[in-house]
Every structure is written in C-alpha cells, then in structure tokens.
Motif scaffolding. Structure first.
Motif, PDB file in Angstrom:
ATOM      1  N   ARG A  30       1.324   4.975  -0.843  1.00 24.45           N
ATOM      2  CA  ARG A  30       0.024   4.555  -1.739  1.00 24.45           C
ATOM      3  C   ARG A  30       0.057   5.047  -3.116  1.00 24.45           C
ATOM      4  O   ARG A  30      -0.222   4.213  -3.804  1.00 24.45           O
ATOM      5  CB  ARG A  30      -0.985   5.485  -1.139  1.00 24.45           C
ATOM      6  N   VAL A  84      -8.339   5.519  -3.899  1.00 23.63           N
ATOM      7  CA  VAL A  84      -7.260   5.226  -2.945  1.00 23.63           C
ATOM      8  C   VAL A  84      -6.497   6.404  -2.538  1.00 23.63           C
ATOM      9  O   VAL A  84      -6.158   7.093  -1.429  1.00 23.63           O
ATOM     10  CB  VAL A  84      -6.223   4.165  -3.615  1.00 23.63           C
ATOM     11  N   CYS A  94     -10.070  -1.200  -2.543  1.00 21.99           N
ATOM     12  CA  CYS A  94      -9.164  -2.096  -2.573  1.00 21.99           C
ATOM     13  C   CYS A  94      -9.777  -3.659  -2.853  1.00 21.99           C
ATOM     14  O   CYS A  94      -9.133  -4.294  -3.585  1.00 21.99           O
ATOM     15  CB  CYS A  94      -8.761  -2.500  -0.785  1.00 21.99           C
ATOM     16  N   LEU A 127      -1.952  -4.619  -1.100  1.00 17.08           N
ATOM     17  CA  LEU A 127      -3.378  -4.090  -1.083  1.00 17.08           C
ATOM     18  C   LEU A 127      -4.021  -4.493   0.279  1.00 17.08           C
ATOM     19  O   LEU A 127      -4.790  -3.728   0.727  1.00 17.08           O
ATOM     20  CB  LEU A 127      -4.232  -4.632  -1.948  1.00 17.08           C
ATOM     21  N   LEU A 131      -5.550  -2.048   3.013  1.00 14.53           N
ATOM     22  CA  LEU A 131      -6.862  -2.146   3.627  1.00 14.53           C
ATOM     23  C   LEU A 131      -6.828  -2.158   5.113  1.00 14.53           C
ATOM     24  O   LEU A 131      -7.687  -1.748   5.638  1.00 14.53           O
ATOM     25  CB  LEU A 131      -7.458  -3.692   3.105  1.00 14.53           C
TER      26      LEU A 131
END
Length: 268
Positions: A30, A84, A94, A127, A131
């Motif tokens: 991340r 995030v 996102c 992304l 998600l």
C-alpha cells in the motif's frame, strides 16, 4: 536439473519469502502504491505557481480554474493517501484517486502519449487491486477459498487489476535486434502473459517486482541529477509512478490472482 525442478525450487523460494513477509507485505504494498500520489501532492504544494501557470497556458482557463485544479490535486491526493494508509474509507479514497488519475490524463495531455497513458492505466490497475482488497474486508472468513460458480465483483476487479498492471511492462519492451534485448523481451513477455492469465501468478509477479525495481533504480536515478535541471523532476515522477506499479504487483503477490485465473481453476 530439468525445467520442472528449477521451477519447483523457484516456487518454494517464493513461498518461503511470502511466509516470512506475509504480515507486513500488504502494508509495504500500500505504501508503494500510493507513493506517486503522495509525491505528486507534495509537488503541487511546492510547485503551485508552475503547475497553475502550465494549466492556465495550456487550457486558457483563467487563473481561478487553474488554481482550483492544483488545489483539487493537492488535497485529493494527500487525503487519499492518508485514508489508504489508515485503512479508513478505502473504497472512497480509491475512487477519488481514480478521478485524479483521469483528471491528470486529460489536463496534461497524457491521453495522446501512448507510453504515459499505458503507465497511468497500470497505476489504475494497482488502485483496482487495492479496491478489490478493501472489498473483501469484513466478508466471510472463507474469503481466501476459491469460489465455484459465477465470479464475484471482487474477482473481476482482481482480473482487471492484473490486466492493467502488465501494461507497465509493455512500455519496457525494446524489440531491438541484439541478444540482450531479445532475452529481456522474451522473459518479460512470458512473465507478462503469466500474470495476465493468472498462472503461477505469485511467482511471476514477484519476479516482475524484482525486475521492475532494478530497472527503476537504474533508469530513474533522479537523485543523481541536480534539482534545478528539468530532467530531475521528470525522473522523479517516473520513479515514483513505477514504484506505485511495483506496489500493485506486491498487492497481487499478497492477495493472489483471484477466482478468474488459471491458478484458481487448478484448485477446483
């Protein structure tokens, strides 16, 4: 030693790596994934005047709209990164970052530059995987078990993320008539196809992580260029965008390819 033996050793090494790193690999993924948004948000603050002047001159939109564009980019990217990393409102974060990517693609005319467009699409793939990961939060304790039957939305997002991620590597293929380039292109193409179809996905994605990281350090060494030169900013942008795609690949390693893949079908 035969091909199966070498492949088996490589898979064992990959599994051992994942067992050692499984607790913090998603967090590293991340951080890498949002790095380009974090760097660009900070860039907007320190280069506010330059960014505003560029947008105003390119689109003849006036200072007010140009300032609004810079503000939206700055706040949208930094807020998205914070959400995030804190794992709060990740789907909304996102979607906001997707909007930023689309906005920049149009505003900076990336739409007409195939190389940068493919890299932006690869970033969107990362992304999409993020998600997909957030979509599994709070779901069944059997989320990791391959589901039989109709693929879920999460599995389709994982498929889309995989397909978009490999676009980054298509920009690195040279197609030059020399031995080194031919070997690199051949190996790269095989790995790209493996990730795309979801076969030996974790091993292929992990190999691409090391390959892309080495190329990134070699090709985008912005720290070796004086800060006042335009090349410094260009390489810095490219470095962090590539790092974000690496984060997407690490997320793919951590999550697996999903149900719409050859790996999942082998488990049925």
């Amino acid at each position: 030693m035969g091909q199966d033996g070498i492949l088996g050793i490589a898979e064992d090494a990959a599994e051992k790596f994942l067992r050692v790193t499984n607790h913090y690999l998603p967090h590293v993924a991340r951080l890498c994934l949002i790095s380009t948004f974090l760097e660009d948000g900070i860039r907007m603050w320190f280069q506010w005047g330059e960014q505003r002047d560029y947008i105003e001159a390119s689109w003849q939109c006036g200072a007010a709209l140009a300032n609004l564009f810079v503000l939206v980019n700055l706040l949208g990217q930094l807020a998205g990164c914070i959400l995030v990393l804190s794992r709060r409102f990740v789907p909304q974060a996102c979607i906001g970052l997707f909007v930023i990517v689309a906005l920049q693609t149009v505003a900076y005319s990336i739409l007409w530059d195939l190389k940068f467009l493919m890299r932006n699409l690869a970033l969107s793939g990362g992304l999409l995987l993020l998600l997909a990961e957030s979509h599994s939060d709070g779901r069944s304790m059997f989320a990791g078990v391959p589901s039989v039957g109709t693929p879920t939305l999460r599995q389709y997002m994982q498929l889309g993320g995989r397909l978009l991620l490999v676009l980054m590597f298509m920009t690195l293929l040279h197609f030059e008539a020399n031995a080194v380039s031919l070997v690199q292109d051949l190996v790269g193409t095989v790995l790209i196809l493996l990730v795309a179809v979801g076969y030996k996905t974790k091993l292929a994605a992990l190999t691409l992580v090391f390959w892309l990281s080495a190329l990134n350090l070699y090709l985008n060494a912005f720290w070796a260029i004086p800060a006042y030169k335009p090349l410094h900013d260009f390489l810095k942008y490219d470095f962090f965008q590539t790092l974000s795609v690496t984060g997407g690949l690490l997320l793919l390693v951590a999550l697996g390819p999903g149900g719409v893949s050859m790996d999942a079908k082998k488990k049925w």
